[in-house]
Write a protein that holds these residues in place. Structure first.
Motif, PDB file in Angstrom:
ATOM      1  N   VAL A 186      -7.587  -4.222 -16.664  1.00 49.18           N
ATOM      2  CA  VAL A 186      -7.695  -4.744 -15.300  1.00 49.18           C
ATOM      3  C   VAL A 186      -6.649  -4.095 -14.395  1.00 49.18           C
ATOM      4  N   ARG A 187      -5.410  -3.971 -14.887  1.00 46.88           N
ATOM      5  CA  ARG A 187      -4.349  -3.333 -14.093  1.00 46.88           C
ATOM      6  C   ARG A 187      -4.690  -1.887 -13.781  1.00 46.88           C
ATOM      7  N   GLU A 188      -5.200  -1.150 -14.770  1.00 47.80           N
ATOM      8  CA  GLU A 188      -5.576   0.245 -14.543  1.00 47.80           C
ATOM      9  C   GLU A 188      -6.686   0.351 -13.502  1.00 47.80           C
ATOM     10  N   ALA A 189      -7.666  -0.542 -13.579  1.00 49.75           N
ATOM     11  CA  ALA A 189      -8.751  -0.523 -12.605  1.00 49.75           C
ATOM     12  C   ALA A 189      -8.219  -0.831 -11.203  1.00 49.75           C
ATOM     13  N   GLU A 190      -7.300  -1.797 -11.095  1.00 47.73           N
ATOM     14  CA  GLU A 190      -6.716  -2.119  -9.788  1.00 47.73           C
ATOM     15  C   GLU A 190      -5.914  -0.946  -9.248  1.00 47.73           C
ATOM     16  N   LEU A 191      -5.166  -0.266 -10.117  1.00 47.62           N
ATOM     17  CA  LEU A 191      -4.393   0.901  -9.677  1.00 47.62           C
ATOM     18  C   LEU A 191      -5.311   2.018  -9.181  1.00 47.62           C
ATOM     19  N   GLU A 192      -6.413   2.237  -9.876  1.00 41.53           N
ATOM     20  CA  GLU A 192      -7.364   3.265  -9.438  1.00 41.53           C
ATOM     21  C   GLU A 192      -7.939   2.912  -8.071  1.00 41.53           C
ATOM     22  N   ASP A 193      -8.278   1.633  -7.869  1.00 41.86           N
ATOM     23  CA  ASP A 193      -8.798   1.211  -6.565  1.00 41.86           C
ATOM     24  C   ASP A 193      -7.760   1.418  -5.472  1.00 41.86           C
ATOM     25  N   MET A 194      -6.501   1.061  -5.755  1.00 37.46           N
ATOM     26  CA  MET A 194      -5.451   1.233  -4.761  1.00 37.46           C
ATOM     27  C   MET A 194      -5.223   2.707  -4.450  1.00 37.46           C
ATOM     28  N   GLU A 195      -5.263   3.566  -5.470  1.00 36.95           N
ATOM     29  CA  GLU A 195      -5.101   5.001  -5.234  1.00 36.95           C
ATOM     30  C   GLU A 195      -6.229   5.541  -4.352  1.00 36.95           C
ATOM     31  N   LYS A 196      -7.444   5.067  -4.579  1.00 34.39           N
ATOM     32  CA  LYS A 196      -8.565   5.507  -3.741  1.00 34.39           C
ATOM     33  C   LYS A 196      -8.363   5.060  -2.295  1.00 34.39           C
ATOM     34  N   LYS A 197      -7.908   3.810  -2.114  1.00 35.83           N
ATOM     35  CA  LYS A 197      -7.667   3.314  -0.751  1.00 35.83           C
ATOM     36  C   LYS A 197      -6.557   4.102  -0.079  1.00 35.83           C
ATOM     37  N   TRP A 198      -5.460   4.366  -0.806  1.00 38.17           N
ATOM     38  CA  TRP A 198      -4.354   5.117  -0.233  1.00 38.17           C
ATOM     39  C   TRP A 198      -4.787   6.536   0.137  1.00 38.17           C
ATOM     40  N   LYS A 199      -5.594   7.142  -0.714  1.00 36.79           N
ATOM     41  CA  LYS A 199      -6.068   8.500  -0.433  1.00 36.79           C
ATOM     42  C   LYS A 199      -6.937   8.496   0.815  1.00 36.79           C
ATOM     43  N   ALA A 200      -7.823   7.504   0.947  1.00 43.34           N
ATOM     44  CA  ALA A 200      -8.678   7.424   2.135  1.00 43.34           C
ATOM     45  C   ALA A 200      -7.834   7.190   3.387  1.00 43.34           C
ATOM     46  N   GLN A 201      -6.838   6.321   3.315  1.00 42.81           N
ATOM     47  CA  GLN A 201      -5.973   6.084   4.470  1.00 42.81           C
ATOM     48  C   GLN A 201      -5.168   7.330   4.811  1.00 42.81           C
ATOM     49  N   ASN A 202      -4.687   8.040   3.810  1.00 44.39           N
ATOM     50  CA  ASN A 202      -3.932   9.258   4.050  1.00 44.39           C
ATOM     51  C   ASN A 202      -4.806  10.312   4.733  1.00 44.39           C
ATOM     52  N   GLU A 203      -6.037  10.454   4.264  1.00 45.82           N
ATOM     53  CA  GLU A 203      -6.948  11.414   4.884  1.00 45.82           C
ATOM     54  C   GLU A 203      -7.238  11.029   6.336  1.00 45.82           C
ATOM     55  N   GLU A 204      -7.397   9.729   6.601  1.00 45.90           N
ATOM     56  CA  GLU A 204      -7.641   9.258   7.966  1.00 45.90           C
ATOM     57  C   GLU A 204      -6.444   9.560   8.863  1.00 45.90           C
ATOM     58  N   ILE A 205      -5.242   9.325   8.369  1.00 43.66           N
ATOM     59  CA  ILE A 205      -4.036   9.599   9.147  1.00 43.66           C
ATOM     60  C   ILE A 205      -3.910  11.097   9.411  1.00 43.66           C
ATOM     61  N   MET A 206      -4.162  11.894   8.395  1.00 48.86           N
ATOM     62  CA  MET A 206      -4.072  13.348   8.569  1.00 48.86           C
ATOM     63  C   MET A 206      -5.119  13.837   9.574  1.00 48.86           C
ATOM     64  N   ARG A 207      -6.322  13.258   9.508  1.00 49.38           N
ATOM     65  CA  ARG A 207      -7.370  13.657  10.442  1.00 49.38           C
ATOM     66  C   ARG A 207      -6.976  13.295  11.866  1.00 49.38           C
ATOM     67  N   ARG A 208      -6.438  12.084  12.055  1.00 43.21           N
ATOM     68  CA  ARG A 208      -6.011  11.662  13.389  1.00 43.21           C
ATOM     69  C   ARG A 208      -4.889  12.538  13.924  1.00 43.21           C
ATOM     70  N   SER A 209      -3.914  12.872  13.064  1.00 41.77           N
ATOM     71  CA  SER A 209      -2.805  13.706  13.535  1.00 41.77           C
ATOM     72  C   SER A 209      -3.289  15.111  13.855  1.00 41.77           C
ATOM     73  N   ALA A 210      -4.293  15.612  13.127  1.00 40.42           N
ATOM     74  CA  ALA A 210      -4.840  16.933  13.438  1.00 40.42           C
ATOM     75  C   ALA A 210      -5.555  16.901  14.782  1.00 40.42           C
ATOM     76  N   ILE A 211      -6.286  15.815  15.069  1.00 44.09           N
ATOM     77  CA  ILE A 211      -6.967  15.685  16.356  1.00 44.09           C
ATOM     78  C   ILE A 211      -5.943  15.600  17.476  1.00 44.09           C
ATOM     79  N   ASN A 212      -4.888  14.813  17.285  1.00 42.96           N
ATOM     80  CA  ASN A 212      -3.849  14.691  18.302  1.00 42.96           C
ATOM     81  C   ASN A 212      -3.117  16.009  18.505  1.00 42.96           C
ATOM     82  N   ALA A 213      -2.909  16.771  17.428  1.00 40.36           N
ATOM     83  CA  ALA A 213      -2.232  18.056  17.558  1.00 40.36           C
ATOM     84  C   ALA A 213      -3.102  19.035  18.349  1.00 40.36           C
TER      85      ALA A 213
END
Length: 138
Positions: A54-81
């Motif tokens: 269960v812990r491993e599955a939760e960690l995988e879900d959190m990593e996916k969410k963090w990766k998606a948020q990171n990509e969104e932030i990078m995309r926004r900063s690229a648009i602003n740049a």
């Protein structure tokens, strides 16, 4: 899990004494205790494995969410740049201004035994009188 009350437990003990006999009862209780201990060990091991999965599955879900948020932030900063292409993009904290506001906070501290000399004679610190000297008592 099992709802066994005092009355049911008493009936079980009486039936066990009649069927097994009072002479063999201690040996039967030891055997039952060993079985119960083994069942508890197996269930604890099983529970630990399930918790780890269960812990491993939760960690995988959190990593996916963090990766998606990171990509969104990078995309926004690229648009602003791209919008601010003519202006330099600040990537760190603002520089610390030194001079009249005070000394550089990153500079090494002066030696603790040195004191700055007074700038003017009227700004000099007044000398304090020494306490009276006491003679040692014999």
């Amino acid at each position: 899990m099992f709802d066994i009350g005092a009355a049911e437990l008493l009936v079980i003990v009486i039936v066990a004494i009649i069927v097994i006999g009072p002479k063999e009862m201690p040996r039967a209780m030891r055997t039952a205790g060993r079985w119960i201990g083994q069942v508890r060990k197996v269930s604890a091991h099983f529970r630990t494995g399930i918790d780890a999965m269960v812990r491993e599955a939760e960690l995988e879900d959190m990593e996916k969410k963090w990766k998606a948020q990171n990509e969104e932030i990078m995309r926004r900063s690229a648009i602003n740049a791209e919008k601010d292409a003519g202006e330099p993009v600040m990537t760190g904290p603002p520089p610390i201004e030194t001079g009249e506001t005070g000394p550089d906070p990153m500079a090494d501290d002066p030696a603790p035994d040195t004191q700055p000399a007074p700038k003017k004679a009227d700004e000099a610190a007044p000398e304090l009188p020494l306490p009276p000297r006491q003679e040692p008592k014999d």
